[in-house]
Motif scaffolding. Structure first.
Motif, mmCIF file in Angstrom:
data_model
loop_
_atom_site.group_PDB
_atom_site.id
_atom_site.type_symbol
_atom_site.label_atom_id
_atom_site.label_comp_id
_atom_site.label_asym_id
_atom_site.label_seq_id
_atom_site.Cartn_x
_atom_site.Cartn_y
_atom_site.Cartn_z
ATOM 1 N N TRP A 30 2.533 49.885 16.582
ATOM 2 C CA TRP A 30 1.284 49.187 16.243
ATOM 3 C C TRP A 30 0.304 50.142 15.563
ATOM 4 O O TRP A 30 -0.327 49.806 14.557
ATOM 5 C CB TRP A 30 0.697 48.599 17.525
ATOM 6 C CG TRP A 30 -0.648 47.951 17.414
ATOM 7 C CD1 TRP A 30 -1.781 48.320 18.079
ATOM 8 C CD2 TRP A 30 -0.999 46.813 16.621
ATOM 9 N NE1 TRP A 30 -2.812 47.480 17.741
ATOM 10 C CE2 TRP A 30 -2.366 46.553 16.844
ATOM 11 C CE3 TRP A 30 -0.303 46.001 15.737
ATOM 12 C CZ2 TRP A 30 -3.039 45.514 16.222
ATOM 13 C CZ3 TRP A 30 -0.974 44.965 15.114
ATOM 14 C CH2 TRP A 30 -2.325 44.725 15.358
ATOM 15 N N SER A 31 0.213 51.353 16.096
ATOM 16 C CA SER A 31 -0.734 52.299 15.500
ATOM 17 C C SER A 31 -0.261 52.707 14.103
ATOM 18 O O SER A 31 -1.072 52.903 13.191
ATOM 19 C CB SER A 31 -0.965 53.493 16.436
ATOM 20 O OG SER A 31 -0.309 54.629 15.992
ATOM 21 N N LEU A 32 1.054 52.779 13.929
ATOM 22 C CA LEU A 32 1.595 53.074 12.590
ATOM 23 C C LEU A 32 1.260 51.939 11.619
ATOM 24 O O LEU A 32 0.799 52.176 10.498
ATOM 25 C CB LEU A 32 3.108 53.289 12.676
ATOM 26 C CG LEU A 32 3.840 53.501 11.345
ATOM 27 C CD1 LEU A 32 3.389 54.797 10.676
ATOM 28 C CD2 LEU A 32 5.351 53.529 11.560
ATOM 29 N N TRP A 33 1.455 50.696 12.054
ATOM 30 C CA TRP A 33 1.162 49.563 11.151
ATOM 31 C C TRP A 33 -0.304 49.596 10.731
ATOM 32 O O TRP A 33 -0.639 49.309 9.596
ATOM 33 C CB TRP A 33 1.453 48.194 11.795
ATOM 34 C CG TRP A 33 2.791 47.989 12.418
ATOM 35 C CD1 TRP A 33 3.070 47.212 13.516
ATOM 36 C CD2 TRP A 33 4.078 48.525 12.007
ATOM 37 N NE1 TRP A 33 4.416 47.257 13.810
ATOM 38 C CE2 TRP A 33 5.050 48.046 12.911
ATOM 39 C CE3 TRP A 33 4.479 49.381 10.982
ATOM 40 C CZ2 TRP A 33 6.406 48.377 12.807
ATOM 41 C CZ3 TRP A 33 5.827 49.722 10.880
ATOM 42 C CH2 TRP A 33 6.767 49.218 11.777
ATOM 43 N N LYS A 34 -1.178 49.945 11.682
ATOM 44 C CA LYS A 34 -2.606 49.958 11.350
ATOM 45 C C LYS A 34 -2.903 51.013 10.280
ATOM 46 O O LYS A 34 -3.654 50.763 9.343
ATOM 47 C CB LYS A 34 -3.442 50.185 12.608
ATOM 48 C CG LYS A 34 -3.569 48.898 13.419
ATOM 49 C CD LYS A 34 -4.633 48.992 14.490
ATOM 50 C CE LYS A 34 -4.147 49.839 15.620
ATOM 51 N NZ LYS A 34 -4.976 49.759 16.831
ATOM 52 N N LYS A 35 -2.295 52.193 10.452
ATOM 53 C CA LYS A 35 -2.532 53.250 9.454
ATOM 54 C C LYS A 35 -2.046 52.838 8.072
ATOM 55 O O LYS A 35 -2.620 53.216 7.065
ATOM 56 C CB LYS A 35 -1.802 54.531 9.860
ATOM 57 C CG LYS A 35 -2.482 55.276 10.976
ATOM 58 C CD LYS A 35 -1.606 56.440 11.407
ATOM 59 C CE LYS A 35 -1.878 56.758 12.853
ATOM 60 N NZ LYS A 35 -0.731 57.301 13.546
ATOM 61 N N LEU A 36 -0.956 52.090 8.043
ATOM 62 C CA LEU A 36 -0.369 51.704 6.755
ATOM 63 C C LEU A 36 -1.013 50.445 6.187
ATOM 64 O O LEU A 36 -0.720 50.047 5.060
ATOM 65 C CB LEU A 36 1.140 51.458 6.925
ATOM 66 C CG LEU A 36 1.991 52.668 7.318
ATOM 67 C CD1 LEU A 36 3.381 52.229 7.736
ATOM 68 C CD2 LEU A 36 2.075 53.663 6.163
ATOM 69 N N LEU B 51 -0.510 47.534 7.526
ATOM 70 C CA LEU B 51 0.474 46.462 7.696
ATOM 71 C C LEU B 51 0.175 45.541 8.870
ATOM 72 O O LEU B 51 0.845 44.520 9.046
ATOM 73 C CB LEU B 51 1.871 47.069 7.920
ATOM 74 C CG LEU B 51 2.634 47.564 6.696
ATOM 75 C CD1 LEU B 51 3.929 48.230 7.119
ATOM 76 C CD2 LEU B 51 2.917 46.400 5.752
ATOM 77 N N ASP B 52 -0.816 45.900 9.686
ATOM 78 C CA ASP B 52 -1.040 45.155 10.930
ATOM 79 C C ASP B 52 -1.307 43.667 10.704
ATOM 80 O O ASP B 52 -0.955 42.839 11.530
ATOM 81 C CB ASP B 52 -2.155 45.801 11.768
ATOM 82 C CG ASP B 52 -3.382 46.124 10.946
ATOM 83 O OD1 ASP B 52 -3.228 46.549 9.786
ATOM 84 O OD2 ASP B 52 -4.507 45.956 11.448
ATOM 85 N N GLU B 53 -1.882 43.343 9.550
ATOM 86 C CA GLU B 53 -2.140 41.934 9.237
ATOM 87 C C GLU B 53 -0.876 41.201 8.815
ATOM 88 O O GLU B 53 -0.872 39.979 8.708
ATOM 89 C CB GLU B 53 -3.124 41.843 8.056
ATOM 90 C CG GLU B 53 -4.491 42.420 8.331
ATOM 91 C CD GLU B 53 -5.269 41.530 9.271
ATOM 92 O OE1 GLU B 53 -5.351 40.323 8.986
ATOM 93 O OE2 GLU B 53 -5.766 42.042 10.292
ATOM 94 N N HIS B 54 0.161 41.938 8.525
ATOM 95 C CA HIS B 54 1.338 41.340 7.879
ATOM 96 C C HIS B 54 2.561 41.260 8.785
ATOM 97 O O HIS B 54 3.613 40.816 8.351
ATOM 98 C CB HIS B 54 1.686 42.125 6.615
ATOM 99 C CG HIS B 54 0.568 42.209 5.626
ATOM 100 N ND1 HIS B 54 0.331 41.222 4.705
ATOM 101 C CD2 HIS B 54 -0.408 43.137 5.459
ATOM 102 C CE1 HIS B 54 -0.735 41.550 3.990
ATOM 103 N NE2 HIS B 54 -1.200 42.704 4.430
ATOM 104 N N VAL B 55 2.450 41.752 10.010
ATOM 105 C CA VAL B 55 3.612 41.715 10.902
ATOM 106 C C VAL B 55 3.271 41.036 12.231
ATOM 107 O O VAL B 55 2.117 41.016 12.651
ATOM 108 C CB VAL B 55 4.158 43.144 11.199
ATOM 109 C CG1 VAL B 55 4.843 43.730 9.979
ATOM 110 C CG2 VAL B 55 3.062 44.060 11.716
#
Ligand code: ATP
Ligand code: MG
Length: 424
Positions: free
Chosen positions: A149-155, A157-161
């Motif tokens: 989750w923290s990785l998605w936020k940095k990238l 991507l959190d809105e997209h997964v």
């Protein structure tokens, strides 16, 4: 003319334009794993076939039809790894990493599966595989999810997964559920697709994620896994959900999520996206408490996941999340004209020592000033350094700004360094 050679279908070259995105993604992955105290491990690409047959399960898609297996010159059956968890477990047992220890490990690299190549599905693809040993959770299960989750936020991507979560319970309750599911499927056998009919006895849980519409319709009223969960697995799952709730991570409990490999128990999860068509899972994992023992080690609790790097790159591109500046690889280009000997080349070397972060490209191969300036412009550099006979004589360099409306300057080496430091 000799016939042109081609890469094997489903095995991709990753060209320079794309490696920038890959490196950017990989550096975020590495950084995040380091933040959580995970250590990198590197394991071979080839293992004995029996490792995967025993580890992943004889009745899985991967072992049944996706492995690249060959006999080597010594007569051993070897397989190009289709995934890395079994390899990590093998290495951990072999080197005593699990004995009275907890481990947080990760490994990355190419995996090989003989699948039908399509967007997001290849025969050689790359995973980052994250594995933990010696912790029975659910806190470590949650940590793995929080890490992603923290990785998605940095990238971005959190809105997209979306996180999908399930519990498969322990072996015993899975057995009871299997029996109930088989009994139910037998009553509806005519409505099932061929694959599901074939799998029904050997690996009935796999029927749950059949994409066939007829089978999907049958499954609506099928027995629910959670009605069969043992008390401990139930409590484990509830605590995991509480941690995720407290951390503000949204999830969907998907009782049909079973994952493709046999070794999972209790927690399983997938991060999925709707942006990549049917290849929508970018990351998946779960608990595999039985695997170490199954492969000859002492009983060791374990939990991990793998993410598909090609799918993540595709997703980042599809969602336009790749930073624009990644495409420029040069800050300064150096152009020489006239008879300056090695002056330009030596100046560049000194400059790289003085400004170690500077990306400086020399327009090698000579040519007219015009054609060199064209190359300098194409390189994406903001600044062109020009050295001719005058500059050489005076020990100076001319500086031309390629992207800004600023006058050209003639500087000493020291002034040049000051200018570059200031400009960056
Ligand atoms: P799928 O259901 O898409 O076949 P899987 O369950 O076989 O995936 P895993 O074995 O769990 O996948 O692998 C973890 C991740 O690796 C997947 O979520 C996906 O992102 C990626 N992956 C798996 N197979 C491929 C492939 N052939 N090409 C590209 N990426 C893949
Ligand atoms: Mg698969």
């Amino acid at each position: 003319m000799a016939k042109q050679l081609q890469a094997i279908r489903g095995m991709n070259d990753i060209l320079p334009e794309q490696t920038a995105v890959w490196s950017w993604l990989e550096s975020h992955v590495r950084h995040t794993l380091a933040q959580y105290g995970y250590r990198e491990m590197r394991v071979p690409i080839v293992e004995f076939t029996s490792l995967f047959a025993r580890g992943i399960g004889e009745n899985t898609d991967v072992v049944e039809k996706e492995m690249y297996t060959f006999v080597d010159r010594g007569g051993d059956s070897l397989t190009l790894r289709p995934e890395a968890t079994a390899c990590c477990v093998r290495a951990g047992i072999e080197h005593g990493l699990f004995h009275n220890q907890q481990q947080r490990l990760w490994t990355s690299g190419p995996m090989f599966r003989y699948e039908r190549p399509q967007k997001g599905r290849y025969r050689q693809f790359h995973q980052v595989s994250v594995e933990t040993f010696g912790m029975d959770g659910p806190d470590i299960d949650a940590e793995l999810i929080l890490l992603t989750w923290s990785l998605w936020k940095k990238l971005g991507l959190d809105e997209h997964v979306t996180l999908e979560l399930n519990s498969l319970g322990d072996l015993e309750c899975r057995q009871r559920y299997r029996d109930a599911l088989i009994a139910y499927l037998e009553q509806h056998i005519d409505a099932l697709d061929e694959d599901s009919k074939r799998r029904m006895y050997a690996n009935p849980l796999r029927v749950l994620d059949s994409k066939d519409q007829g089978t999907q319709a049958v499954l609506v009223d099928a027995p629910k896994l959670h009605d069969y969960l043992d008390g401990e697995s139930q409590a484990h799952f509830e605590t995991l959900c509480t941690i995720l709730d407290d951390a503000g991570v949204k999830y969907i409990v998907n009782q049909r999520l079973v994952r493709g490999l046999d070794y999972y128990n209790r927690t399983v999860f997938e991060w999925t996206t709707t942006a990549l068509g049917s290849q929508g899972t970018v990351c998946g994992g779960g608990r595999y408490d039985g695997l170490v023992e199954q492969l000859g080690g002492k009983p060791t609790k374990a939990c991990g996941f793998a993410m598909g790097m090609e799918r993540l790159v595709l997703l980042l591109e599809t969602c336009s999340l790749v930073p624009k500046e990644l495409s420029t690889t040069v800050d300064v280009a150096l152009v020489t004209f006239g008879d300056v000997g090695t002056y330009g080349m030596m100046l560049s070397e000194r400059l790289r020592v003085a400004c170690p972060d500077l990306r400086l490209q020399v327009c090698c191969g000579g040519g007219s000033v015009k054609s060199q300036m064209k190359r300098a412009d194409k390189s994406g550099a903001r600044i062109a350094l020009m050295v001719g006979e005058d500059e050489k004589r005076e020990g100076k360099v001319s500086v031309k700004y390629l992207r800004e409306d600023k006058p050209q300057e003639v500087l000493t080496f020291e002034q040049l360094i000051a200018t570059i430091v200031e400009e960056r």
